[in-house]
Write a protein that holds these residues in place. Structure first.
Motif, PDB file in Angstrom:
ATOM      1  N   GLN A 200       4.277   0.460   8.448  1.00 39.40           N
ATOM      2  CA  GLN A 200       3.650   0.417   7.133  1.00 39.40           C
ATOM      3  C   GLN A 200       3.416  -0.976   6.578  1.00 39.40           C
ATOM      4  OE1 GLN A 200       6.611   3.380   5.486  1.00 39.40           O
ATOM      5  NE2 GLN A 200       4.766   4.172   4.513  1.00 39.40           N
ATOM      6  N   GLY A 201       3.657  -2.018   7.357  1.00 42.67           N
ATOM      7  CA  GLY A 201       3.457  -3.354   6.827  1.00 42.67           C
ATOM      8  C   GLY A 201       4.381  -3.625   5.660  1.00 42.67           C
ATOM      9  N   ALA A 202       3.856  -4.248   4.599  1.00 37.86           N
ATOM     10  CA  ALA A 202       4.680  -4.554   3.433  1.00 37.86           C
ATOM     11  C   ALA A 202       5.179  -3.282   2.758  1.00 37.86           C
ATOM     12  CB  ALA A 202       3.888  -5.403   2.439  1.00 37.86           C
ATOM     13  N   ALA A 203       4.456  -2.174   2.913  1.00 36.17           N
ATOM     14  CA  ALA A 203       4.869  -0.906   2.315  1.00 36.17           C
ATOM     15  C   ALA A 203       6.115  -0.341   2.985  1.00 36.17           C
ATOM     16  CB  ALA A 203       3.738   0.108   2.383  1.00 36.17           C
ATOM     17  N   PRO A 217       7.373  -9.034   0.470  1.00 33.83           N
ATOM     18  CA  PRO A 217       5.910  -9.033   0.353  1.00 33.83           C
ATOM     19  C   PRO A 217       5.392 -10.421  -0.003  1.00 33.83           C
ATOM     20  CG  PRO A 217       6.899  -8.007  -1.575  1.00 33.83           C
ATOM     21  CD  PRO A 217       8.015  -8.258  -0.598  1.00 33.83           C
ATOM     22  N   ASN A 218       4.295 -10.792   0.594  1.00 35.84           N
ATOM     23  CA  ASN A 218       3.660 -12.082   0.343  1.00 35.84           C
ATOM     24  C   ASN A 218       2.179 -11.829   0.099  1.00 35.84           C
ATOM     25  OD1 ASN A 218       1.958 -14.436   1.659  1.00 35.84           O
ATOM     26  ND2 ASN A 218       3.888 -15.347   1.011  1.00 35.84           N
ATOM     27  N   ARG A 292      -7.455  -9.453  -2.462  1.00 32.70           N
ATOM     28  CA  ARG A 292      -6.024  -9.742  -2.350  1.00 32.70           C
ATOM     29  C   ARG A 292      -5.368  -8.720  -1.441  1.00 32.70           C
ATOM     30  NH1 ARG A 292      -6.702 -10.657  -8.116  1.00 32.70           N
ATOM     31  NH2 ARG A 292      -6.393 -12.886  -8.563  1.00 32.70           N
ATOM     32  N   GLY A 293      -4.499  -9.214  -0.568  1.00 34.78           N
ATOM     33  CA  GLY A 293      -3.739  -8.330   0.300  1.00 34.78           C
ATOM     34  C   GLY A 293      -2.278  -8.705   0.266  1.00 34.78           C
ATOM     35  N   THR A 294      -1.431  -7.792   0.720  1.00 39.15           N
ATOM     36  CA  THR A 294       0.008  -8.039   0.714  1.00 39.15           C
ATOM     37  C   THR A 294       0.526  -8.034   2.137  1.00 39.15           C
ATOM     38  OG1 THR A 294       0.173  -6.917  -1.413  1.00 39.15           O
ATOM     39  CG2 THR A 294       2.225  -7.318  -0.233  1.00 39.15           C
TER      40      THR A 294
END
Length: 373
Positions: A200-203, A217-218, A292-294
């Protein structure tokens, strides 16, 4: 196990680069795979410009595991393009523009000592005379990388997944997962899986079973611009990248922002990126938009691969940060080997390096148990 449930070898949660590459790898090995994905416009994969840069940072060092990952990624995206009938990979040179005479000298010195392995095609120590380019101190021409049209790639794979039935674009509820020694069941989806992988990446911070990992998260911002007259023959890099995105159009990025993130409507990121663009070209430009992405950033800047310390049916695949395009194909194959009992993970990427942080006594780390029968 439940006889009225659909049976899968692997249930993957998330269809960004990590989940998409792992799903394709596992399916290619004959496994029955199901992917749950809730499309998010702010996911790092969908915002990324897709640059595969073999040399990064002010120290001009080869990126981590470049010899293992970049050639593999190039071949992978070429093969994927042939399979889906689209050209996702652009094998363009990257011009690393020197910002000063000191930077130029550092690069020349490092090129003589570093194992560049053919990634540096040439170094210009004189001003580069190219229309619309500011490079008074020269630059290094890098090969072996390029850029990937990530959003188009993920869209094509999602279309394939919907058509073939292995992708469900739904919200996955971790609290509805129950398990026993044989695997896990998910009643809302009427399914049983031998193994579950969080992609899920940052999620992944929302997954209670992996909340103990040092994942932060960045936020990254990418500016879409139109610059008539600027060549698209190469990607540019100097404090920011400038990646071609169609006739006269480019993507400029990226910012790196730790929480608290910039609020919606903030122009801070646009100001920062247009300033960097002005350092590369004097040509007039028009801003088309900002996204914008996280990113999923890890404390030691290395990915997170491998099994949960207490739940053998559960694994994680992520933490790629800003290098997902370069890393995802090779690491997906590595994890697929490992889960199949055919190989070891790279120690720097193995989630086992953080097992000491696992708080086994927390209730949220203990899934509900069921006989599944």
């Amino acid at each position: 196990m439940q006889t009225d449930f659909d049976l899968y070898d692997y249930l993957l949660i998330g269809h960004g680069l990590a989940g998409a590459m792992l799903a394709r790898e596992l399916r290619g090995r004959g496994h029955r795979v199901l992917v749950y994905d809730e499309p998010r416009p702010d996911s790092a994969s969908r915002v990324a410009a897709g640059l595969m840069n073999p040399v990064a940072g002010k120290r001009f060092a080869l990126t981590w595991r470049a010899l293992d990952t970049l050639p593999y990624a190039v071949a992978y995206y070429q093969d994927l393009g042939r399979e889906l009938g689209a050209n996702f990979l652009v094998e363009a040179p990257i011009l690393k523009v020197f910002g000063s005479a000191q930077e130029q000298q550092q690069m020349v010195a490092r090129a003589a000592a570093e194992p560049w392995a053919g990634f540096v095609a040439a170094i210009d120590t004189e001003p580069i005379a190219q229309a619309g380019l500011l490079a008074p101190h020269g630059g290094a021409w890098l090969r072996g990388g390029g850029y990937v049209r990530v959003a188009e790639l993920l869209t094509a794979l999602a279309q394939q997944g919907r058509a073939e039935g292995w992708l469900r674009e739904e919200t996955f509820h971790w609290e509805a997962l129950v398990s026993d020694a044989a695997g896990a069941s998910y009643a809302p989806g009427r399914l049983v899986a031998r193994h579950v992988v969080c992609c899920q990446g940052a999620a992944a911070l929302d997954c209670p079973y992996f909340a103990w990992l040092p994942l932060t998260p960045n936020q990254g911002e990418v500016l879409n611009v139109e610059v008539p007259g600027l060549t698209a023959a190469q990607a540019l890099n100097r404090g920011a990248y400038v990646v071609p995105d169609g006739p006269g159009r480019f993507r400029v990025g990226a910012t790196y922002r730790w929480p608290p993130f910039a609020p919606a409507g903030s122009s801070e990121g646009e100001s920062e990126l247009t300033e960097r663009l002005a350092g590369l070209t004097p040509l007039p430009y028009r801003v088309l938009g900002l996204r914008r992405g996280t990113r999923p950033a890890v404390r030691d800047r290395r990915p997170l691969l491998g099994r949960h310390p207490a739940l053998p049916w559960l694994s994680v695949c992520g933490g790629f940060g800003s290098k997902g395009v370069s890393l995802a194909p090779r690491l997906a194959a590595l994890l697929a080997d490992h889960l199949g009992g055919q190989g070891e993970l790279w120690p720097e990427a193995d989630v086992a390096r953080y097992y000491k942080l696992y708080p086994a006594d927390l209730p949220e780390n203990k899934p509900r148990i069921s006989s599944l029968g």
